[in-house]
Enzyme design. Structure first.
Site, PDB file in Angstrom:
ATOM      1  N   CYS A   1     -24.675  29.008   7.228  1.00  0.00           N
ATOM      2  CA  CYS A   1     -25.703  29.149   8.262  1.00  0.00           C
ATOM      3  C   CYS A   1     -27.067  28.686   7.766  1.00  0.00           C
ATOM      4  CB  CYS A   1     -25.773  30.598   8.742  1.00  0.00           C
ATOM      5  SG  CYS A   1     -25.966  31.802   7.414  1.00  0.00           S
TER       6      CYS A   1
ATOM      7  N   GLU B   1     -27.010  36.968  14.565  1.00  0.00           N
ATOM      8  CA  GLU B   1     -27.427  35.803  13.790  1.00  0.00           C
ATOM      9  C   GLU B   1     -26.703  34.608  14.390  1.00  0.00           C
ATOM     10  OE1 GLU B   1     -26.258  33.606   9.801  1.00  0.00           O
ATOM     11  OE2 GLU B   1     -26.620  35.748   9.487  1.00  0.00           O
TER      12      GLU B   1
END
Length: 496
Positions: free
Chosen positions: A279, A242
């Site tokens: 994020c 990620e």
């Protein structure tokens, strides 16, 4: 050599540091040796182990949260909630293992009359082998030593070796000790869980043939490098990274007219949450030209407090990135918070404004992620202009739409475009905050992840650590328990 943590609020070291790992071959040997027994454990054993980890983590919150606060600068209330989220993830995977449908067990009998004739087939998903997990800096519990990658891999029956993040080594060591004690108390081999300290040791572990898959949460640069390492091995392995994410958010003219104050407070609260170190932070906000929200946005940003970033490296990259953004000829610096303290790694909120034309002319320069409390407003002149600009935005974890009932904006087309560019589409909300559930997807097209077919949050993230295997004409007594006729594990078996 030691891995030293620092308090980002002051810049002072926390504790004496943790020694870098010197016995990596022994840890890898132990993980490989533990795999045959651990993969064969009944679901109840792994479910009990995950529940035990959750209970131990909750019980140790009073000891672990102060360590996390000292090494991350995050407030104790936020971290206490993160402990609860992390234990909830562990319990979710205990449920996933107990229910057993994640194994996708299929029993297909022979059919000589089929074209071509079909032999008896049994298919399921089995663990790939020992997994290497790279801990993240911004969630010292939920994406770290006992975070979602670790929980899902253990649930799958894969031993885990965690590469501790250098920003919180003391917390990582304490959490790892808790996990190792729990594994021993559960009667599991010591190699079921291990931890590695040191960047060089982490890369060496990724190159080792005993590691069969890797999970990573972090920067695009770091993820690209590790992805290259995983792919350049003699036996390449799956690398589930990620990486960076800009998370575009779109507001229609009707939404601006209906709830301007709510949109301003929601957006500023979202991009400054956790000092902008989520994020899923909305880094791009598309507003219709003439929106009139400038004064309210400036006031809200000015009222947002500075906060510490997680470490000096992130702070340096944040300031360097914003200096480049501020000097861009198509960008105007439109709002700023109060000055940040000079000590430690503090940052003040910043807001910038540009146009769709500037973004299309320089998408790389204007859609780069700035990890911290900053965002860029992009003003559009109509639906066609907006859709053309969105076509220049790379993949993200999330995309957001704010609209109104009866909105005359082409919402189906807008949602389709955003769905092509994100793993989660949010309607009339903000993307910060990720539910831990069966339906959640936390992934997206490159560069937000290295594999958009999978999620790193939620029940289905277990699929990253599994591979399908079919058994053809194998006698029942030689099959894995999940595929035997008596079904000793009591899991769902599909019989077409």
């Amino acid at each position: 050599m030691t891995v030293q943590g620092y308090d980002p609020r002051t810049g002072e070291p926390v504790g004496a540091g943790i020694a870098e790992t010197t016995d990596l071959p022994s840890l890898l040997d132990a993980a490989a040796a533990a795999f045959p027994a651990f993969r064969s454990t009944p679901p109840s054993v792994r479910a009990d182990f995950l529940t035990l980890l959750a209970d131990r983590l909750d019980a140790a919150a009073g000891e672990l949260v102060p360590l996390a606060t000292a090494e991350s600068g995050l407030p104790s209330a936020r971290l206490t909630g993160e402990v609860a989220r992390t234990s909830a993830q562990l319990r979710l995977f205990a449920r996933v293992v107990s229910e057993g449908d994640y194994l996708e067990a299929i029993i297909e009998e022979a059919d000589p009359g089929a074209t071509p004739p079909r032999p008896p087939l049994r298919r399921w998903l089995e663990p790939v082998g020992p997994v290497l997990v790279y801990a993240a800096s911004n969630f010292p519990f939920a994406f770290s030593v006992l975070g979602g990658d670790t929980a899902s891999a253990l649930a799958a029956g894969a031993p885990v070796l965690v590469k501790a993040h250098g920003s919180h080594p003391a917390l990582s060591a304490a959490t790892a000790a808790l996990a190792s004690r729990a594994a021993a108390d559960a009667g599991l081999p010591p190699g079921v869980f291990g931890i590695v300290f040191g960047d060089e040791q982490g890369v060496r572990a990724l190159r080792d043939p005993r590691v069969k898959a890797c999970g990573f949460t972090g920067s695009t640069g770091g993820g690209r490098f590790l992805l290259g390492v995983a792919n350049s091995r003699p036996e390449p392995i799956p690398f589930f990274g990620e990486l960076g994410s800009i998370n575009p958010a779109v507001v229609t003219p009707a939404a601006v007219a209906a709830r301007a104050e709510e949109l301003v407070s929601g957006f500023v609260g979202s991009f400054t949450l956790g000092t902008g170190q989520f994020c899923t932070k909305p880094g791009l906000l598309f507003l219709p030209a003439g929106h009139g929200l400038g004064p309210a946005l400036s006031t809200a940003v000015a009222a947002a407090s500075p906060g510490p970033l997680l470490n000096a490296r992130i702070a340096d990259q944040f300031e360097t990135g914003l200096a480049g953004l501020a000097s861009h000829p198509g960008v105007v610096a439109s709002a700023a918070g109060s000055p940040a303290p000079s000590e430690g790694s503090w940052a003040s909120p910043r807001l910038f404004t540009t146009t769709t034309g500037a973004l299309r002319a320089d998408p790389d320069g204007l859609t780069a992620e700035h990890f911290g409390p900053a965002a860029l407003i992009v003003e559009y002149t109509g639906a066609d202009d907006l859709l053309a600009a969105l076509g220049a935005v790379e993949g993200s974890l999330t995309a957001t739409v704010h609209a109104e009932p009866g909105d005359d904006f082409p919402l189906p087309e807008l949602l389709e475009v955003l769905g092509d560019r994100a793993g989660r589409v949010v309607y009339n909300g903000w993307p910060t905050g990720v539910a831990v559930s069966f339906a959640m997807n936390h992934g997206g097209p490159w560069p937000s992840t290295t594999n958009s077919a999978h999620t790193s949050v939620g029940a289905t993230s277990i699929r990253r650590w599994l591979r399908p295997v079919s058994f053809q004409s194998v006698p029942d007594e030689l099959l894995p328990p999940a595929l035997q006729a008596a079904n000793p594990w009591g899991i769902p078996q599909r019989r077409p």
